[in-house]
Design a protein around this motif. Structure first.
Motif, PDB file in Angstrom:
ATOM      1  N   PHE A   1       0.830  -1.201   0.000  1.00 24.41           N
ATOM      2  CA  PHE A   1       0.000   0.000   0.000  1.00 24.41           C
ATOM      3  C   PHE A   1       0.866   1.254   0.000  1.00 24.41           C
ATOM      4  CE2 PHE A   1      -1.862   3.370   2.628  1.00 24.41           C
ATOM      5  CZ  PHE A   1      -2.931   3.737   1.828  1.00 24.41           C
ATOM      6  N   LEU A   2       1.885   1.281   0.866  1.00 23.57           N
ATOM      7  CA  LEU A   2       2.784   2.440   0.906  1.00 23.57           C
ATOM      8  C   LEU A   2       3.421   2.701  -0.447  1.00 23.57           C
ATOM      9  CD1 LEU A   2       4.745   2.019   4.263  1.00 23.57           C
ATOM     10  CD2 LEU A   2       3.035   3.749   3.717  1.00 23.57           C
ATOM     11  N   GLU A   3       3.894   1.649  -1.056  1.00 24.88           N
ATOM     12  CA  GLU A   3       4.556   1.793  -2.347  1.00 24.88           C
ATOM     13  C   GLU A   3       3.603   2.343  -3.399  1.00 24.88           C
ATOM     14  OE1 GLU A   3       7.191  -0.859  -5.484  1.00 24.88           O
ATOM     15  OE2 GLU A   3       6.447  -1.782  -3.655  1.00 24.88           O
ATOM     16  N   ALA A   4       2.378   1.870  -3.393  1.00 23.99           N
ATOM     17  CA  ALA A   4       1.411   2.297  -4.400  1.00 23.99           C
ATOM     18  C   ALA A   4       0.873   3.705  -4.142  1.00 23.99           C
ATOM     19  CB  ALA A   4       0.250   1.312  -4.455  1.00 23.99           C
ATOM     20  N   ALA A   5       0.638   4.035  -2.890  1.00 29.55           N
ATOM     21  CA  ALA A   5      -0.080   5.272  -2.584  1.00 29.55           C
ATOM     22  C   ALA A   5       0.775   6.425  -2.092  1.00 29.55           C
ATOM     23  CB  ALA A   5      -1.165   4.975  -1.554  1.00 29.55           C
ATOM     24  N   TYR A   6       1.898   6.136  -1.444  1.00 30.95           N
ATOM     25  CA  TYR A   6       2.628   7.200  -0.761  1.00 30.95           C
ATOM     26  C   TYR A   6       4.102   7.290  -1.108  1.00 30.95           C
ATOM     27  CZ  TYR A   6      -1.414   7.945   2.206  1.00 30.95           C
ATOM     28  OH  TYR A   6      -2.666   8.253   2.665  1.00 30.95           O
ATOM     29  N   ALA A   7       4.544   6.664  -2.147  1.00 27.27           N
ATOM     30  CA  ALA A   7       5.969   6.649  -2.458  1.00 27.27           C
ATOM     31  C   ALA A   7       6.540   8.056  -2.590  1.00 27.27           C
ATOM     32  CB  ALA A   7       6.229   5.845  -3.724  1.00 27.27           C
TER      33      ALA A   7
END
Length: 121
Positions: free
Chosen positions: A101-107
């Motif tokens: 999720f972090l990689e997809a949404a908040y990188a």
């Protein structure tokens, strides 16, 4: 076509306070919960994932995005060594999905936060 000099935006940002980081961490977790709910997961699954992440975060003492493979090895290999396989599996799955999720949404936002800061608890 002309060349243009590009500068790193991080140089011009106001330093992030501990309160800003805590607010951002809460926003990230809220986004994670919302994304899981939007994907159709039942409340109990989302609650279990959130509980697993909270327990890992409590042990780690810093935002989970600062976790390195060695930290995960220590947690799963030492802290959860004697835990039931279902507990280890549940925590590992929750952490894995959280990082996806972090990689997809908040990188991009996480890149602006910069390297881990000392004294953050």
């Amino acid at each position: 076509m002309a060349l243009v000099a590009v500068r790193d935006l991080r140089e011009h940002r106001v330093p992030v306070t501990d309160e800003d980081l805590a607010d951002f961490e809460a926003d990230v977790l809220a986004g994670f919960v919302l994304a899981r709910a939007s994907a159709g997961l039942v409340d109990s699954t989302i609650r279990n994932d959130s509980n697993h992440l909270e327990l890992i975060r409590d042990w780690f003492g810093r935002p989970l995005w600062e976790m390195q493979p060695a930290d995960a090895d220590a947690y799963f290999g030492k802290v959860l060594r004697d835990a039931r396989p279902s507990t280890r599996s549940g925590r590992a799955a929750a952490l894995s999905v959280y990082f996806q999720f972090l990689e997809a949404a908040y990188a991009a936002d996480l890149a602006l936060v910069g390297p881990p800061r000392s004294g953050m608890n």
